[in-house]
Design an enzyme around this catalytic site. Sequence first.
Site, PDB file in Angstrom:
ATOM      1  N   ARG A  57       0.871  -1.172   0.000  1.00  0.00           N
ATOM      2  CA  ARG A  57       0.000   0.000   0.000  1.00  0.00           C
ATOM      3  C   ARG A  57       0.911   1.226   0.000  1.00  0.00           C
ATOM      4  O   ARG A  57       1.708   1.415   0.915  1.00  0.00           O
ATOM      5  CB  ARG A  57      -0.928  -0.009   1.220  1.00  0.00           C
ATOM      6  CG  ARG A  57      -1.939   1.142   1.273  1.00  0.00           C
ATOM      7  CD  ARG A  57      -2.920   0.904   2.415  1.00  0.00           C
ATOM      8  NE  ARG A  57      -3.921   1.954   2.533  1.00  0.00           N
ATOM      9  CZ  ARG A  57      -3.895   2.933   3.442  1.00  0.00           C
ATOM     10  NH1 ARG A  57      -2.892   2.999   4.324  1.00  0.00           N
ATOM     11  NH2 ARG A  57      -4.844   3.843   3.499  1.00  0.00           N
ATOM     12  N   ASN A 134      -6.890   8.364   2.150  1.00  0.00           N
ATOM     13  CA  ASN A 134      -6.547   7.783   3.440  1.00  0.00           C
ATOM     14  C   ASN A 134      -7.290   8.490   4.573  1.00  0.00           C
ATOM     15  O   ASN A 134      -7.298   9.727   4.655  1.00  0.00           O
ATOM     16  CB  ASN A 134      -5.040   7.908   3.685  1.00  0.00           C
ATOM     17  CG  ASN A 134      -4.621   7.314   5.010  1.00  0.00           C
ATOM     18  OD1 ASN A 134      -4.635   6.096   5.181  1.00  0.00           O
ATOM     19  ND2 ASN A 134      -4.257   8.166   5.972  1.00  0.00           N
ATOM     20  N   GLU A 135      -7.930   7.694   5.439  1.00  0.00           N
ATOM     21  CA  GLU A 135      -8.577   8.203   6.655  1.00  0.00           C
ATOM     22  C   GLU A 135      -9.232   9.569   6.428  1.00  0.00           C
ATOM     23  O   GLU A 135      -8.917  10.552   7.101  1.00  0.00           O
ATOM     24  CB  GLU A 135      -7.545   8.289   7.780  1.00  0.00           C
ATOM     25  CG  GLU A 135      -6.888   6.943   8.078  1.00  0.00           C
ATOM     26  CD  GLU A 135      -5.846   7.006   9.187  1.00  0.00           C
ATOM     27  OE1 GLU A 135      -5.596   8.104   9.725  1.00  0.00           O
ATOM     28  OE2 GLU A 135      -5.268   5.942   9.518  1.00  0.00           O
ATOM     29  N   HIS A 202      -8.612   0.681   9.941  1.00  0.00           N
ATOM     30  CA  HIS A 202      -7.282   0.815  10.525  1.00  0.00           C
ATOM     31  C   HIS A 202      -7.396   0.531  12.017  1.00  0.00           C
ATOM     32  O   HIS A 202      -8.103   1.242  12.735  1.00  0.00           O
ATOM     33  CB  HIS A 202      -6.723   2.206  10.251  1.00  0.00           C
ATOM     34  CG  HIS A 202      -6.514   2.466   8.797  1.00  0.00           C
ATOM     35  ND1 HIS A 202      -6.126   3.686   8.294  1.00  0.00           N
ATOM     36  CD2 HIS A 202      -6.631   1.641   7.722  1.00  0.00           C
ATOM     37  CE1 HIS A 202      -6.017   3.603   6.970  1.00  0.00           C
ATOM     38  NE2 HIS A 202      -6.333   2.373   6.606  1.00  0.00           N
ATOM     39  N   TYR A 204      -6.091   0.543  15.478  1.00  0.00           N
ATOM     40  CA  TYR A 204      -5.156   1.090  16.448  1.00  0.00           C
ATOM     41  C   TYR A 204      -5.798   1.014  17.841  1.00  0.00           C
ATOM     42  O   TYR A 204      -6.337  -0.016  18.213  1.00  0.00           O
ATOM     43  CB  TYR A 204      -4.734   2.504  16.044  1.00  0.00           C
ATOM     44  CG  TYR A 204      -3.878   2.527  14.779  1.00  0.00           C
ATOM     45  CD1 TYR A 204      -2.642   1.879  14.744  1.00  0.00           C
ATOM     46  CD2 TYR A 204      -4.303   3.186  13.632  1.00  0.00           C
ATOM     47  CE1 TYR A 204      -1.846   1.888  13.598  1.00  0.00           C
ATOM     48  CE2 TYR A 204      -3.519   3.209  12.482  1.00  0.00           C
ATOM     49  CZ  TYR A 204      -2.285   2.559  12.471  1.00  0.00           C
ATOM     50  OH  TYR A 204      -1.507   2.560  11.345  1.00  0.00           O
ATOM     51  N   GLU A 231      -4.227  -0.901   8.040  1.00  0.00           N
ATOM     52  CA  GLU A 231      -3.140  -0.459   8.900  1.00  0.00           C
ATOM     53  C   GLU A 231      -3.349  -1.060  10.283  1.00  0.00           C
ATOM     54  O   GLU A 231      -4.475  -1.147  10.764  1.00  0.00           O
ATOM     55  CB  GLU A 231      -3.099   1.071   9.045  1.00  0.00           C
ATOM     56  CG  GLU A 231      -2.790   1.855   7.786  1.00  0.00           C
ATOM     57  CD  GLU A 231      -2.708   3.356   8.056  1.00  0.00           C
ATOM     58  OE1 GLU A 231      -2.569   3.736   9.256  1.00  0.00           O
ATOM     59  OE2 GLU A 231      -2.790   4.130   7.102  1.00  0.00           O
ATOM     60  N   TRP A 260       1.470  -1.243   9.359  1.00  0.00           N
ATOM     61  CA  TRP A 260       2.015   0.111   9.320  1.00  0.00           C
ATOM     62  C   TRP A 260       3.259   0.116  10.203  1.00  0.00           C
ATOM     63  O   TRP A 260       3.188  -0.236  11.366  1.00  0.00           O
ATOM     64  CB  TRP A 260       0.998   1.124   9.840  1.00  0.00           C
ATOM     65  CG  TRP A 260       1.525   2.521   9.669  1.00  0.00           C
ATOM     66  CD1 TRP A 260       2.327   3.213  10.538  1.00  0.00           C
ATOM     67  CD2 TRP A 260       1.313   3.369   8.541  1.00  0.00           C
ATOM     68  NE1 TRP A 260       2.640   4.445  10.020  1.00  0.00           N
ATOM     69  CE2 TRP A 260       2.027   4.567   8.788  1.00  0.00           C
ATOM     70  CE3 TRP A 260       0.613   3.230   7.335  1.00  0.00           C
ATOM     71  CZ2 TRP A 260       2.046   5.622   7.889  1.00  0.00           C
ATOM     72  CZ3 TRP A 260       0.631   4.278   6.449  1.00  0.00           C
ATOM     73  CH2 TRP A 260       1.336   5.469   6.715  1.00  0.00           C
TER      74      TRP A 260
END
Length: 311
Positions: A57, A134-135, A202, A204, A231, A260
Amino acid sequence: MLATPAFAGFSVQDGRLIDACGDGFVMRGVNLPHAWKPRATGRAIRDSAGLGSNTARIVLSDGTRWRRTSPRAVRKIIAQARRAGQVVILEVHDTTGYGLEPKAAHIGAALAYWTRLAPVLRGQEDYVLVNIGNEPTAGTTTPEQWLEAHRTAIVALRALGLRHTLVIDAHDYGQDSSGTMRDRAAELLAADPQHNLVFDVHMYEAYGQAQAVERYLRAFQVARLPLIVGEFGPDHRGQPVDEEAIFRLSGAMGVGYLGWSWSGNAPEVADLDLVERFDGRRLTPWGRRFFHGAGGVRETSRRSRVFTGCR
């Protein structure tokens, strides 16, 4: 003489990503920070492929926040990845945190960039997926705004003639803490004339416990909607992430994942570097776990047959 297969690009069938050879494709790969370290990209593609990665990516910039990645550079990246046998996801990073970060670009700005890249992307449908932004939503941006921005972008990209699988990042800085993408993904898929979307969460600090990871992955599995963990890392700014649950459950459910990130993270998130100083021979603790641990890349990655003519 064997007939040459009629490549048709990636597609989505019954909640699974299917490559041009008709095989299910499960991503096992890395995020590469091209926009910030462009000279390191070629070696990073080769080195990560050598470690087993089947997908890269690539962080691009439309010029809003960082130096614009040129069409020529994108063409070179695609060629390098094809030689290494890696599928490419191209993403515009300037949209990160729109609605909260003052310098973030709206998805509409990214569309102008994709328009410039269209001549480079056409004909690469077997090897390239397009991650629109992205995001791209956070803070004051509402779930409805997330939905409408992506619906507009999808229609515009299809009108350009882009037939690639499109990758859609979740609301809330990609973490989907509000459940926006989980609840509206089917609606967005129905809005695509090609029904060819992959959804990207993603993971996290919102995924610090295995139950949170499982609930989210299971929701997409039950709905038969294609999902990747685009990610993740072992923690995020000091907050724990249950990466072991991500490895285990992604494997059990056939969900793709991308770590990531390769190298060069800011000091406060330096433990997310997979390798030291962009050197694929110098794995960090996170890199050793990611590539060589149980459920990691070396154990679970399978390369697409598109690179060998579907043989």
